[in-house]
Design a protein around this motif. Sequence first.
Motif, PDB file in Angstrom:
ATOM      1  N   THR A 440       0.814  -1.213   0.000  1.00  0.00           N
ATOM      2  CA  THR A 440       0.000   0.000   0.000  1.00  0.00           C
ATOM      3  C   THR A 440       0.846   1.262   0.000  1.00  0.00           C
ATOM      4  N   GLN A 441       2.096   1.162   0.412  1.00  0.00           N
ATOM      5  CA  GLN A 441       3.046   2.263   0.323  1.00  0.00           C
ATOM      6  C   GLN A 441       4.403   1.676  -0.034  1.00  0.00           C
ATOM      7  N   GLY A 442       5.263   2.520  -0.610  1.00  0.00           N
ATOM      8  CA  GLY A 442       6.626   2.084  -0.875  1.00  0.00           C
ATOM      9  C   GLY A 442       6.824   1.632  -2.295  1.00  0.00           C
ATOM     10  N   VAL A 443       7.566   0.554  -2.467  1.00  0.00           N
ATOM     11  CA  VAL A 443       7.965   0.101  -3.801  1.00  0.00           C
ATOM     12  C   VAL A 443       6.730  -0.327  -4.599  1.00  0.00           C
ATOM     13  N   PRO A 444       6.829  -0.272  -5.924  1.00  0.00           N
ATOM     14  CA  PRO A 444       5.680  -0.706  -6.719  1.00  0.00           C
ATOM     15  C   PRO A 444       5.326  -2.168  -6.533  1.00  0.00           C
ATOM     16  N   LEU A 445       6.373  -3.048  -6.455  1.00  0.00           N
ATOM     17  CA  LEU A 445       6.077  -4.470  -6.554  1.00  0.00           C
ATOM     18  C   LEU A 445       7.174  -5.297  -5.909  1.00  0.00           C
ATOM     19  N   VAL A 446       6.753  -6.397  -5.279  1.00  0.00           N
ATOM     20  CA  VAL A 446       7.658  -7.443  -4.818  1.00  0.00           C
ATOM     21  C   VAL A 446       7.163  -8.748  -5.435  1.00  0.00           C
ATOM     22  N   THR A 447       8.065  -9.533  -6.026  1.00  0.00           N
ATOM     23  CA  THR A 447       7.651 -10.733  -6.738  1.00  0.00           C
ATOM     24  C   THR A 447       8.258 -11.981  -6.111  1.00  0.00           C
ATOM     25  N   ALA A 448       7.476 -13.059  -6.139  1.00  0.00           N
ATOM     26  CA  ALA A 448       7.967 -14.400  -5.837  1.00  0.00           C
ATOM     27  C   ALA A 448       8.138 -15.113  -7.167  1.00  0.00           C
ATOM     28  N   ILE A 449       9.354 -15.555  -7.435  1.00  0.00           N
ATOM     29  CA  ILE A 449       9.703 -16.065  -8.761  1.00  0.00           C
ATOM     30  C   ILE A 449      10.205 -17.501  -8.644  1.00  0.00           C
ATOM     31  N   GLY A 450       9.712 -18.375  -9.507  1.00  0.00           N
ATOM     32  CA  GLY A 450      10.204 -19.734  -9.556  1.00  0.00           C
ATOM     33  C   GLY A 450      11.667 -19.776  -9.966  1.00  0.00           C
ATOM     34  N   ASP A 451      12.458 -20.595  -9.310  1.00  0.00           N
ATOM     35  CA  ASP A 451      13.883 -20.801  -9.585  1.00  0.00           C
ATOM     36  C   ASP A 451      14.774 -19.688  -9.049  1.00  0.00           C
ATOM     37  N   TYR A 452      14.183 -18.662  -8.435  1.00  0.00           N
ATOM     38  CA  TYR A 452      14.994 -17.531  -7.981  1.00  0.00           C
ATOM     39  C   TYR A 452      14.539 -17.051  -6.608  1.00  0.00           C
ATOM     40  N   SER A 453      15.286 -16.073  -6.080  1.00  0.00           N
ATOM     41  CA  SER A 453      15.060 -15.573  -4.736  1.00  0.00           C
ATOM     42  C   SER A 453      13.975 -14.506  -4.686  1.00  0.00           C
ATOM     43  N   GLY A 454      13.345 -14.241  -5.825  1.00  0.00           N
ATOM     44  CA  GLY A 454      12.362 -13.173  -5.867  1.00  0.00           C
ATOM     45  C   GLY A 454      13.045 -11.821  -6.021  1.00  0.00           C
ATOM     46  N   PHE A 455      12.235 -10.769  -6.191  1.00  0.00           N
ATOM     47  CA  PHE A 455      12.808  -9.454  -6.462  1.00  0.00           C
ATOM     48  C   PHE A 455      11.977  -8.357  -5.815  1.00  0.00           C
TER      49      PHE A 455
END
Length: 750
Positions: A440-455
Motif C-alpha cells: 500500500t506504500q513504498g515500492v511498486p512491486l515485490v515478486t515471488a519467482i520460480g527458480d529464484y530468490s524473488g525481487f
Amino acid sequence: MNPIKPWLGALALAAASVVLAAPPADVPYAWKPVAIVGGGFVDGIVFHPAVPGLAYARTDMGGAYRRDTATGAWQPLLDWLPLSEVNLMGVESLAVDPNDADALYLACGTYTNPAVPNGAVLRSDDRGRTFERTDLPFKLGGNEGGRGNGERLAVDPNDGRVIYLGSRLAGLWRSGDAARSFQRVDAFPDSAWRRDASDGAPPSWGGSDGKATINFVLFDPTSGKRGQPSRTLYAGVSVVGRPSLWRSLDAGASWQAVPGAPPAHRPMRAALASDGRLYVAYASEPGPHRMKDGAVWRYDIAQKTWADITPERPGAADAFGYATVTVDASNPQRLLASTAGRGRGDQLFRSTDGGTTWKPLFPAAQFNAAAAPYVADTPLHWLYDVKINPANPDHALFTTGYGGWETLDLTQADSAKPTHWQVMATGIEETVALALHSPTQGVPLVTAIGDYSGFVHTDLDKPAAGNPKPPFFGNTHDVSGAELAPEVVVRIGHARDGGGKNLGYSLDGGKTWREPRTTPEGKTGDGFIAVSADGQSWVWTPKGGIPHVSHDRGDSWTPVQGLPAGTRVIADRVNPKRFHAMALFDAKLYASDDGGNSFGARPLDLPDGPALRAAAGSNNHSNRGDDRGGQDRLYATPGREGNLWLAAFHGLYRAGDGQAFKRLPAVSQIHAFGFGRAAPGAKEPALYLVGTVAGRYGVFRSTDGAASWRRINDDAHQWGLILQVSGDPKVFGRVYVGTHGRGVQYGDPR
C-alpha cells in the motif's frame, strides 16, 4: 525452468447460472515487462548470415525473440499466443533462410506427453511480426530434456523451399514448399532413431529426453547450387553405442551412417566449417541435467578421417560433457566449445588452429552483470549454444539457464588478453511468477519467482539490485505483506543449497532482509504465507502440512488449531486479529479472531451448489487449471473487514461479514484474481481478473464491484498461461500480470 504439463482443455462447465451479457468492451492499455532480464533457459541462438545485427533466440517455455541490432534489446515474437495455444510457447527449434532476410521458421511444442496437442511450425515472411501455421502430426518437446541440442529445424541454403525437421518421436521430416506442408522421410532408417536396449533407461524427468531423438540437421552448402536442393546433409541422433551421425549424399533420397563416427556419446550440436571440416560436440546425456562424460571431435570430410580434439578431458572427480562447438564464419580455424554440467562451473574454450590446441576463456574473463544484477549470484551453467557473429568475429554470445552473456572483444583472447562479457538478455523475460505483492506504500512491486530468490522492484523499468537476502532462495513460492504496516514483507521459499532458513522478512519495505530465529520443524519452502494487517502475526501453511503461526517474527511457531492440513490462510485487510481460510471442496469456511491461533468452521454454501473436486492431473494441473494460479482461492477486500471474495475456477462469488456468498454475473472461468486502487470517486476497489467473462477470455478490470467488466489486454498481449494478477493500490489502473514463462508484465491505461 520448472517444467509443467500445460492445462489446455476447454473444460465443459455447468454455467447455467451465469448470466451472459454482451462481450465486455475494451479499455486500451499500454503493456511493458517488469524488468528482471532473462531468468530462464535461452536454449538456441541463430544469426542471419547475410543481415548484420539480425538474430533470433528461442526459449524452452517463453517463446522466441528477435534482435535487430548487434547488441540491442530482444523483441518477443509469440506474446499473441492465448491460453488455448500455450503449448506453442515452448520453441523446439528455429531456422532462417540464408537467402531471404525476412523468412523465419519456428518449430513449436512444449511437451510430448499424450495430454498435450501436437506441435506446429510457425512460418513468417516478415521477421516474426506475423505468422502462418502448419500443424504437425506429432508432438515436440521444447521444455523437455535435450532442448538445448540442435538445431532440429534447417533450411536448405541453396533452395529455401526445402526444410528439414528432426523430431523426437516420429523420425525425420521434409518440406518442399517452405514449411507449408511436411512429409516423413521414409528413407531415414527407423533403426537410426527408435529406442532400443542400448539406449538405457530414460531419465526420471524430461519426457522424451531418454529416447533416441534427432538432435540436429545440417546442410553442406557447397554440395549444390542456387535453386536446387543441396546434395549433402547430416543428421545427428541422440543415441549411444550405435551409429549416431548420418549423412545423405543424394538430397535425402538415401542415408548412411558416417564411417568412423565415435559411438560412445550422443551428438549434441555440430558446425560445418568453410574448409570442409565438420565439428561435433558429444555428451553422455541429452542435458541440461548433469553429465558423466563427453568430447569434441573433428571430421575431415575430404580425407574421411576423425580426430578427437576434446579441449579438456572429463574425469571421475569432475564429470561433464560438451554441449556445443561453433566456427567463426570468417575464419574456419577459429572455434568455440562449451562444457555442460561441469561441477565447478562450465567453461568456454577457444581454438585458433582448428581444434589442435585450446585455451579456456573464463579464468581471465571479466563479467559485468549490471544489466541483470541477480545473475552475479548464479554460476555459469547450461551453455548449450554458443555463436560467433558472422558479421563481427569479436562478437560472441553464449546461452545460460538465466539468459546469456556476450562479448565484443573475443579476439583479444588470441593475444593473451582478457575478454569482457556483459549480460545479453535485455528484452528477454522468461521467469515464472508464483506470487505478486504490491504494498500500500513504498515500492511498486515485490515478486515471488520460480527458480529464484524473488525481487524487490523499486523501478519497474530497471532490473532489481539483485537477489534479496538473507536468506538466498533457489525458489520463492510466496510473498505477502501487511496492509496497515506496508514496511513488513514476508516471503517463503527453498533456501539455496540447503543453507539458511526457508523464510525471510523485511521491516523496511524490502530494503533489507532478515532470517527468523526458527522455522516450524520439518517445514519446507513450499506453501503460503499470510501476514496480519498490522504485520504482527504470520501464518505459514506448508504444502500439505499443518499451518503454524508466529507472533514474534519467527522466534517461535505454534501449530494452528482448527484447520486441516494444507489449508491456505489469508489475512483480513482491516482487523489485525482476523484471518480467513477455506476448504472449497469440503464446503467449509474458517475464521480466526485471535491472531491466527485457532479457527472456527462454518458451512460454505454456494448458491449454485458445492464446487466439484478437482480431478487429478499431471504435475501442476487438474481440470481446474494450474494449481499455482489464483483460482479456487479466497480473497479479502481492501478496506472492508470480513468482506470476502471467492475466485473459484468456475465463477466469482462475494460475501459480506458472516453472510452467504452470492455469485456475480458474467464470469464463467477464473485463472487469476486481484485488487487495485479504486477509480476516482468509486466506492469499490478495482478488481482484476484473468479468465472468461461473457464468453470472452482475457485480462479484465471492474471498477464497480464486478457489476461490469472491461477487457484490458488485447490479442497481441496474451502471453500463453497467466498465473497471477494484481492491481497496484497506489496507482489507479496499474495492473501486474504474472505469466508462466514471459515474466511479469505491467499495464497502464493509455
